[in-house]
Every structure is written in C-alpha cells, then in structure tokens.
Design an enzyme around this catalytic site. Sequence first.
Site, PDB file in Angstrom:
ATOM      1  N   ASP A 201      -6.514 -10.660   0.236  1.00 26.83           N
ATOM      2  CA  ASP A 201      -6.476  -9.228  -0.052  1.00 26.83           C
ATOM      3  C   ASP A 201      -5.998  -8.420   1.163  1.00 26.83           C
ATOM      4  O   ASP A 201      -5.546  -8.987   2.160  1.00 26.83           O
ATOM      5  CB  ASP A 201      -7.835  -8.748  -0.563  1.00 26.83           C
ATOM      6  N   SER A 202      -6.140  -7.126   1.089  1.00 30.23           N
ATOM      7  CA  SER A 202      -5.684  -6.223   2.157  1.00 30.23           C
ATOM      8  C   SER A 202      -6.346  -6.513   3.494  1.00 30.23           C
ATOM      9  O   SER A 202      -5.770  -6.250   4.547  1.00 30.23           O
ATOM     10  CB  SER A 202      -5.963  -4.767   1.773  1.00 30.23           C
TER      11      SER A 202
ATOM     12  N   HIS B 244       0.857  -1.183   0.000  1.00 34.00           N
ATOM     13  CA  HIS B 244       0.000   0.000   0.000  1.00 34.00           C
ATOM     14  C   HIS B 244       0.895   1.236   0.000  1.00 34.00           C
ATOM     15  O   HIS B 244       1.696   1.407   0.910  1.00 34.00           O
ATOM     16  CB  HIS B 244      -0.922  -0.019   1.210  1.00 34.00           C
TER      17      HIS B 244
END
Length: 189
Positions: free
Chosen positions: A104-105, A61
């Site tokens: 995923d995140s 990110h």
Amino acid sequence: MASLKKYLFLLLLNGLLSAGAQASKLNDAVAEGWQSLTDNLSQTWNDPQTVDLYIPAITWHNRWTYDKEKTDRYNERPWGAGFGVSHYNEQGNWNGLYVMAFKDSYNKWEPIGGYGWEKTWRPLADDNFHLGAGFTAGVTMRDNWNYIPIPVVLPLASIGYGPASFQMTYIPGTYNNGNVYFAWLRWQF
C-alpha cells in the site's frame, strides 16, 4: 368549498397511488438486480470460464488533493499479485471473483478480495479489443487501520485485448486521504 376539498382529496389519493406504484416498480427493480447479482456470483464461482492472474501496476495519489511532502513519502509501486476466476455472462458482461495482496501507500501489505462486474463493449471489428465499466465490491484490510476488515464498493474500468486487461479503480477521499488511482493487469487463462 366542498368541491375544492373533494378535488384536493382526489389529488392526494392519486399521488399516493402513484407513489405506491413507483415504490412497487422500484421494489421489482431491486429484486431483479439482486437476483441477477446472485446468479452471476453463483455462475462465476461454480462454472468459471477462466482463471485470472492479477498483477498490481500503479498506485497514484492525486496531486491536486495531496501535499507534496506526503506524496514524496508514499509508495506508488504496489508490488504484489492475486488470482481469481471469471466469466462473461450471456449479455457479454464480465463477472469476476478475486483475491489480491499488494504493497500500500505506506509500503505495508494490503489484501483485498471481492466481486467485480463490468459492462463490456467491443467497439471494433476485432472482437478481441474490449472496454469495460462497472464496479467492484469486497473487503480490504490495512496496516494503518490494524487490519480490521473494511468493506469497499468502488468504480471499475478496463481496456483490454484478448485475455489481457488493464483494470483500474479510483478510491475517493478527502484532502491528504484517499483520492488514489489504483490499476493492475489481469491475464485470463
């Protein structure tokens, strides 16, 4: 005054004819691009040169676009796997069809499937070394969006040696959303 009107009319007519010719060229280029895409998709599906294994490697990110408290909570280890088929066309460019699932995140499963294309360069005397840049287009689904299919078109780049490639993309976004670098290993059999 009549000659000025005639001149302006001829100028306008010339502009319209020129615009029409440019539109025709654009139409021809789009038709040629579409034909090339469908030919590559068909050849990749019907006559692949390799079967590919995908191993997700990193989700990062962008720290310039996120609050630290968010990045501290996010998963950046996208465990998962995928497979696909691919081929290099007569110009030496890579074409691939793939499916992959990864964490995923939010540490939830995210599937993605689609088509990838890369212009490929072999800049060294050793042809095993290759670089690529292109795009991927496909569909993904995320837990935080109730697994509704979401179309994606993203940039694609790679560096590789022989059957191994490190491929990557960047998901653009806004502050605290998107702006994610995602990369995976691809091994061709």
